[in-house]
Design an enzyme around this catalytic site. Structure first.
Site, mmCIF file in Angstrom:
data_model
loop_
_atom_site.group_PDB
_atom_site.id
_atom_site.type_symbol
_atom_site.label_atom_id
_atom_site.label_comp_id
_atom_site.label_asym_id
_atom_site.label_seq_id
_atom_site.Cartn_x
_atom_site.Cartn_y
_atom_site.Cartn_z
ATOM 1 N N ASP A 12 0.970 -1.085 -0.020
ATOM 2 C CA ASP A 12 0.084 0.005 0.237
ATOM 3 C C ASP A 12 1.227 1.060 0.162
ATOM 4 O OD1 ASP A 12 -2.565 -1.110 0.095
ATOM 5 O OD2 ASP A 12 -2.155 -1.278 2.341
HETATM 6 N N1 URA Z 1 -1.228 -5.772 4.087
HETATM 7 C C1 URA Z 1 -1.674 -4.850 3.614
HETATM 8 O O1 URA Z 1 -2.687 -4.718 4.791
HETATM 9 N N2 URA Z 1 -0.829 -3.854 3.044
HETATM 10 C C2 URA Z 1 0.125 -3.816 2.112
HETATM 11 O O2 URA Z 1 0.166 -3.306 2.201
HETATM 12 C C3 URA Z 1 0.430 -5.440 2.421
HETATM 13 C C4 URA Z 1 -0.215 -6.088 3.702
#
Ligand code: URA
Length: 233
Positions: free
Chosen positions: A101
């Site tokens: 993310d």
């Molecule tokens: N899980 C999440 O919630 N976000 C990420 O970026 C990776 C794993």
């Protein structure tokens, strides 16, 4: 060879993403547009993407980045945000393996090897991804047990996870969570299912590949040993 596998072997993207190139009508085979995923490419065929001929590349590139917050892990962003390819500047085309993310940090692999990318990303591979997570408050034993057993959130089932409590800081808890699925917002949604929030999220390992001491925003080529490991998966 299937058209998506062929495109991936040209270093364009993972096999799954290459399917989108076909479906979007960006691919021609021997001069004719193809949109059927079942299309087979044979020796001597000419394949074009966006009007440019592509061919399988042989020497592959493998990179690890310690992704900082505030950039997207896609090759381009329709909102004009900084991407990981603004940080990893190499002359040949590489693509991120899976995604982190915008506000997640840590280990991101980039390569032009579609087969390896596929193996790492596909849930059937069962490759463990280890995250360091700071969670709001102090999850109870019952909550930790639920995470370990597998939770549901927003109609999505998340499978069992490895969960280790590392410690508490200022009333919040540091966990190490190991997952194998790679679903969107996986860790955040698992924690939200407990009615809690993730305050900090960082991926520290993918299988045996560890971020180690690589600083935030830095990248390096994988060592021959790390590449052998990925090929052995
Ligand atoms: N899980 C999440 O919630 N976000 C990420 O970026 C990776 C794993």
């Amino acid at each position: 060879m299937r058209i998506n596998k062929y495109l991936s072997s040209c270093g364009l993207d993972s096999r799954r993403k290459c399917e989108a190139l076909v479906l979007d009508g960006r691919v021609r085979l021997n001069g004719k547009p193809v949109t059927a995923l079942a299309t087979e490419v044979k020796d001597g065929d000419v394949v074009e993407v966006d009007g440019r001929t592509v061919s399988p590349s042989h020497k592959k590139t493998y990179i690890m980045l310690n992704k900082p917050k505030g950039c997207v892990s896609t090759a381009s962003d329709d909102r004009g945000r900084r991407t990981v390819l603004d940080i990893v500047k190499v002359s040949h085309r590489v693509f991120p393996v899976g995604r982190l993310d915008y506000d997640t940090e840590g280990l991101l692999l980039l390569t032009d090897d579609g087969d390896i990318a596929n193996k790492i990303m596909h849930p059937s591979g069962g490759i463990k991804k280890l995250y360091s997570v700071r969670v709001e408050g102090e999850p109870t034993e019952a909550e930790l047990k639920r995470l370990r057993a597998g939770v549901q959130y927003g109609g999505v089932q998340y499978s069992s996870a490895g969960v280790k409590v590392v410690g508490t800081e200022n009333g919040n808890t540091r966990l190490e969570i190991t997952v194998t699925e790679g679903k969107n917002h996986e860790i955040k949604n698992m924690i939200e299912s407990l009615g809690r929030r993730v305050l900090f999220l960082k991926r520290v390992a993918i299988g045996d590949i560890r971020l180690g001491g690589l600083s935030r925003g830095e990248w390096r080529y994988l060592s021959p040993r790390e590449i052998d490991y990925l090929k052995s998966l």
